[in-house]
Design a protein around this motif. Sequence first.
Motif, mmCIF file in Angstrom:
data_model
loop_
_atom_site.group_PDB
_atom_site.id
_atom_site.type_symbol
_atom_site.label_atom_id
_atom_site.label_comp_id
_atom_site.label_asym_id
_atom_site.label_seq_id
_atom_site.Cartn_x
_atom_site.Cartn_y
_atom_site.Cartn_z
ATOM 1 N N ASP A 23 0.835 -1.194 0.000
ATOM 2 C CA ASP A 23 0.000 0.000 0.000
ATOM 3 C C ASP A 23 0.878 1.255 0.000
ATOM 4 O OD1 ASP A 23 -1.889 1.962 0.324
ATOM 5 O OD2 ASP A 23 -2.959 0.959 1.951
ATOM 6 N N SER A 24 0.780 2.037 -1.079
ATOM 7 C CA SER A 24 1.578 3.264 -1.180
ATOM 8 C C SER A 24 0.766 4.497 -0.799
ATOM 9 C CB SER A 24 2.116 3.424 -2.609
ATOM 10 O OG SER A 24 1.055 3.502 -3.544
ATOM 11 N N GLY A 25 -0.380 4.284 -0.164
ATOM 12 C CA GLY A 25 -1.217 5.401 0.258
ATOM 13 C C GLY A 25 -0.663 6.101 1.476
ATOM 14 N N SER A 50 3.102 11.900 -0.057
ATOM 15 C CA SER A 50 2.843 10.883 -1.069
ATOM 16 C C SER A 50 4.129 10.359 -1.694
ATOM 17 C CB SER A 50 1.928 11.458 -2.149
ATOM 18 O OG SER A 50 1.738 10.532 -3.192
ATOM 19 N N ARG A 72 5.414 6.371 -1.524
ATOM 20 C CA ARG A 72 5.603 5.621 -2.759
ATOM 21 C C ARG A 72 7.035 5.084 -2.864
ATOM 22 N NH1 ARG A 72 1.287 6.429 -6.369
ATOM 23 N NH2 ARG A 72 -0.149 8.068 -5.646
ATOM 24 N N ASP A 103 -1.922 2.712 -4.437
ATOM 25 C CA ASP A 103 -2.752 3.424 -3.470
ATOM 26 C C ASP A 103 -4.199 3.177 -3.886
ATOM 27 O OD1 ASP A 103 -4.183 5.154 -1.879
ATOM 28 O OD2 ASP A 103 -3.072 6.954 -2.453
#
Length: 635
Positions: A419-421, A433, A437, A568
């Motif tokens: 999860d890149s959120g 953000s 990431r 995300d």
Amino acid sequence: MTAELVRGQNHPLSQVRLEIRISAGSPVLAGATLGDEQGTVHGAEWVAHPGAPTLPGIEVSPQAAADHRLAVDLAALPEAVHRVTVLLALPERPGGPLRFGSLTAPRAAVTGLDGAEIARFVLTGLDAESAVVALELYRRQGAWKVRAVGQGYAGGLAALLADQGLPSAAALAADVHAAVARSLARAVPAPPPPAAASAPGSPEPRPAGEAAGHGPADGRTPGGPIDYTHPGRRPGAAPSPTRPPAASSAAPAASDGQPPRPVAGDAVGWSMEERLYNQVWGMFEDLARTTAAYRSAVDFAESRLEKELDQVLADPRARLGAAGDAAREAAQARHTQLVDQARAALDRDVAQLAAESEVVEPALPVACARWDNPVWHGYRVPAEPPMALRLGDLHLPESAPLSIPLLVRLPLERGLWIDSGPAPGPDDVFLDSAETRRLAMDTAVALAVRLLAVHPVGEFDVQILDPAGTGAQALLPLTRTGAVTVPPLTGAAGVADTLGRLTRRVDLVQMALRGGAAESLPPDFDAAQQLLLVNDFPHGFDDRAVTQLRYLADEGPAVGVHLLMVADREDAAAYGPLLDPLWRSLMRLTPVPDDHLADPWVGHTWTYEPSLVPAGSGILQQVLTEVTAARTKRK
């Protein structure tokens, strides 16, 4: 291809060393009986159960649990044995046992030692039964088969054993239940409050091993320490006939009342790798149970304090003045005493688990070791794939800094989603953000390298989709060493080409397997397992590509195509609920510690911490250089 059995159906067995995996919605005890040609069980020595978990050719779990792995070696069974019957029973509890009809239908699967399923059976249609025969392995004309049985017994384990002709079935069933309730489960209830401290009318304490919404943990002596002694090394236990006696590696005897020093590999299994894997999951269960005991004890102390204070306020004569103050102080003192007792029990058990972790962690094989483990510095490309892989670590807030490795069996049964959120950073300040990431890609690359490194040359390959090219820096360890055979593909064309190839591959292998023609695949077919690493989904994906990705997530793992996504979920919000099945099919991991993983067994929310390479370490470069060199040498 796995055979889906229905009641009464059989299936041939081509292997003699097997695992039988049981999955139930509640703790059950698992056992096995050995029968002659007529299926008759001639005595207690023909029954493997939690009190006597090993017999020639069979080993079962020494405790009740929601999941079991039974080890079977058909070649090691006595000549007189023609039938192995796998049975399940619900543990006894005050007021009588549960019934299978009130629980999720148990599942039984027969697998090879590599984890590949041979046959599976869902035990449906159960109602008032508290014991059931799940499967039967039987020999006919020198060949072994498995039959799905599903025969339940409302009379419980005693009725089941009596039906197999066992003398003194009721006595043996009582012994089995007593063994489970006595000490074989490793739950640790907090000590009950002293009788003298109980106020008139105060509620009885809930057993500390019984969390809210759960049945009692599989009994043990209140306040007793965890028993780390392997069942095969307990006094009077017979050594397993399928491997050397465990005495050579037994834990040193306890001295001065102290528990024995833990030993790496002190669990059931055919190999050291399997014993370590089972030991790690035993540690996970121990930490879950002892924490549940602590939380339950604290909950009881809180509810008791609240009731006693209510009683004080309800009496006008004791509400004010010295009498009221004294009553409140006494109630608070009893609360503190109970919490302190529970904390002492938790600290004792966590200390034992920490001691076990100190000997287990250095002994783990490469696939399950931390990146800072020295075993990586002696890395060589393996000749066989491992049994399991480390995805990170798990811990609970009450027992920090103790953590338990999160191990999953290979081949992967589910895809992974990093999860890149938005994610909390130090001091609960959310990372921006770009930072999340970057961390997510670092986590994904570390996992991809680990998967590539633990498989033999030519048996695993990594393909990368990076539509916008934003992951180029993080992917350098894979690209500059030549560890990936195809450079990362970018743009919509790269997405369409890669997904098209992998979708056709899945279709081709499925057709070959369904047609029984797995050996007739094209000569140039690459049989290596494939890991597709996708960065920044859904950027660069159109509707067709999204459909193909969902197909790969659902159908790919069964035929060797695995998915590792960096995404995300909010970025895919435009697709609405269409992508919900995709997210549910993937195992969500986070690039920073996060308490999002919940176990369905006890109900704790565990904090997951990714397995990352230490800052400044060159271990990824070293490992990938070795992988590339081995691949070049093979050519």
